[in-house]
Structure formats: structure tokens, C-alpha cells
Write a protein that holds these residues in place. Sequence first.
Motif, PDB file in Angstrom:
ATOM      1  N   GLY A   1      -2.588  14.425   7.580  1.00 49.25           N
ATOM      2  CA  GLY A   1      -3.794  14.278   6.785  1.00 49.25           C
ATOM      3  C   GLY A   1      -3.677  13.386   5.567  1.00 49.25           C
ATOM      4  N   LYS A   2      -2.503  12.818   5.318  1.00 50.19           N
ATOM      5  CA  LYS A   2      -2.337  11.972   4.139  1.00 50.19           C
ATOM      6  C   LYS A   2      -2.993  10.613   4.373  1.00 50.19           C
ATOM      7  N   MET A   3      -3.808  10.171   3.408  1.00 53.02           N
ATOM      8  CA  MET A   3      -4.425   8.859   3.510  1.00 53.02           C
ATOM      9  C   MET A   3      -3.359   7.772   3.423  1.00 53.02           C
ATOM     10  N   GLN A   4      -3.457   6.775   4.303  1.00 54.03           N
ATOM     11  CA  GLN A   4      -2.481   5.707   4.364  1.00 54.03           C
ATOM     12  C   GLN A   4      -3.069   4.401   3.837  1.00 54.03           C
ATOM     13  N   ASN A   5      -2.200   3.502   3.361  1.00 56.18           N
ATOM     14  CA  ASN A   5      -2.653   2.163   3.012  1.00 56.18           C
ATOM     15  C   ASN A   5      -1.582   1.154   3.398  1.00 56.18           C
ATOM     16  N   GLY A   6      -1.927  -0.144   3.218  1.00 56.18           N
ATOM     17  CA  GLY A   6      -1.000  -1.197   3.625  1.00 56.18           C
ATOM     18  C   GLY A   6      -1.244  -1.624   5.062  1.00 56.18           C
ATOM     19  N   TRP A   7      -0.258  -2.334   5.645  1.00 53.05           N
ATOM     20  CA  TRP A   7      -0.375  -2.852   7.006  1.00 53.05           C
ATOM     21  C   TRP A   7      -0.193  -1.732   8.029  1.00 53.05           C
ATOM     22  N   LYS A   8      -1.097  -1.699   9.018  1.00 52.91           N
ATOM     23  CA  LYS A   8      -1.002  -0.735  10.106  1.00 52.91           C
ATOM     24  C   LYS A   8      -1.244  -1.467  11.425  1.00 52.91           C
ATOM     25  N   LYS A   9      -0.443  -1.124  12.427  1.00 51.26           N
ATOM     26  CA  LYS A   9      -0.546  -1.811  13.708  1.00 51.26           C
ATOM     27  C   LYS A   9      -1.750  -1.319  14.488  1.00 51.26           C
TER      28      LYS A   9
ATOM     29  N   THR B   1      -3.933  -4.575  11.014  1.00 54.81           N
ATOM     30  CA  THR B   1      -5.018  -4.539  10.047  1.00 54.81           C
ATOM     31  C   THR B   1      -4.446  -4.027   8.734  1.00 54.81           C
ATOM     32  N   PHE B   2      -5.258  -4.084   7.694  1.00 55.57           N
ATOM     33  CA  PHE B   2      -4.763  -3.743   6.364  1.00 55.57           C
ATOM     34  C   PHE B   2      -5.710  -2.759   5.700  1.00 55.57           C
ATOM     35  N   PHE B   3      -5.142  -1.691   5.143  1.00 53.99           N
ATOM     36  CA  PHE B   3      -5.915  -0.713   4.393  1.00 53.99           C
ATOM     37  C   PHE B   3      -5.569  -0.869   2.918  1.00 53.99           C
ATOM     38  N   THR B   4      -6.588  -0.997   2.101  1.00 54.34           N
ATOM     39  CA  THR B   4      -6.403  -1.297   0.688  1.00 54.34           C
ATOM     40  C   THR B   4      -5.764  -0.130  -0.061  1.00 54.34           C
TER      41      THR B   4
END
Length: 269
Positions: free
Chosen positions: A101-109, A115-118
Motif C-alpha cells: 500500500g505504500k505510494m511509489q514514485n520515480g521510474w516504474k516499468k 513511466t515516471f511517477f512524480t
Amino acid sequence: MSSGLKKTVSVLMTVSTLVCIIPCQVFAASKGWVEVSTGKDGLPEYRYYTTSTKYAKGWKKIEGCWYYFDKDDGIMVRKHKGDTKIYKKVEGKKYCFDTKGKMQNGWKKSGSNYTFFTSKGPMIKKGLQKANGKYYYFVSENGVNVRIDGHNYKKYGGMQGIGWSSSFIGFFSSKYYTYKGHIYDIEKGKAAKGWIENEPLLTTSGTFDFYCSAKGELTTGWKKIKGKWYYFYPRDTGDYYKYQMIYDCTLKIGGKKYKFNSKGVCTNP
């Protein structure tokens, strides 16, 4: 019935009544994480209780990490094993969460691309965007905005063309990218400035030169640079491309003919 027996019965009835009245307090959920069900992937689903009877809804930061809890039932939003999408849509925006459940950021495949999450969570927008200090071009694909070909440039018409936008403005070195009339230096992660010389076209032996303002805006029309006058074509024609420096020719501009040498300098300004 003796008075002693009557007192005993009265006490028992009072205790029984109290148990019936306050079971929700005795058996209420503890504060913090509470497992409430099992998800479709066999892993537990959780709520987070802020008090013994009230659980979190919406965004909540817990021990330095951001979580999102459904506003109806308070169930924590998370990634489920087997999910085909890397994001969950929350309040109209797309976020990435791990299985805890932890929100992620950065590059994800995403499939074979990324794609990129800010840093604030939402997926980066499509188009030319800055990610981790550098510019990348993103297009919408299968619900996510992915970096084209995993490179720092846009691919156009089967060619690795740096410098394609609404109109052709040349093949630039792969360190640059053109977007809406602006040139960005991908290696430096900021707008280009000054002279930009692009790579020669296969159909010509010369190169087309362009000039950028401090904000990376491509120049059109007349421009005085270090005491010399140059002219950059303001539109696409059959002979010239928008933003192209005029050179080695005579050109009629505003009813007057001007001569330009091989370096683009106007010899009769």
C-alpha cells in the motif's frame, strides 16, 4: 427469597446489563493497522484505525510513507499480485502503490517501457517533461505515459529524429530535443541557448543552423548577433524550413533583396 439471595441476583443482573450495553467498547478494534479481509490475491486487506472506533479515509501519511484508504469502506488501496496495470486511479489521478500500500514514485516499468511517477505521486504528463533533472518525451500508451523507446529523444517516422515537432526543423544532435518551437539540451537538463548546429541531411551537403534565446526559444526573422545580422525563416516553404538560418543566397525580404554569405551573415543589411 432471603435478602442475601436478592442482593446476589441484583448484582448478576446489573453485570449482565452492563455487558450488553458496552460490548462495542470492550471488543472495539485497536488503534493502528487492522486486518479486515482477504484480497483477490490471497493477501490481507487492511484499515488503519486512528482511534479505537474510527478508521482513516483518503490520504494518510504513516511513518513517513503515504497511503490511500477508500473513502467508503476505509480499505487500503494497494497493488494486487497479477494486476496488469501499474497504477491505481485515485481522485481522478493515477498513482503507483506496492503490495503493502505504500505510494511509489520515480521510474516504474510498464511492459517493455518505463513511466515516471512524480515526487508528489501522480503519473507524469505526456509530452516533453522533466524527470529527475532531465527532459524526456512521453506518449500515452495503454493508459500510462511512457518514455518513447526508453531513450531521451522522440522517434519519428522510423528515424531517430531530434527536431520534429509540428513542422520539420532538422535533425539535431541527439543531445537536443525540439518541442513547440523550443530546444532543450537533454544532457544538461535545461533549455538550449545560442547557436545550434544540426546534423547534415542525407540530401544536402550543408547544415542548417538555428539560434536560441536564453529560454530555448527558436529565433525567426531578423536577429543581430555580435554586431552581425542574420535572418531565420519564419515559416515552412518549398525551399526553407521554419527557424532555418538563411545562408549562401540572395533573398527578397519586405520588398528588398538581401545577400547572405556561406556563414549566414547578411552583407547588405
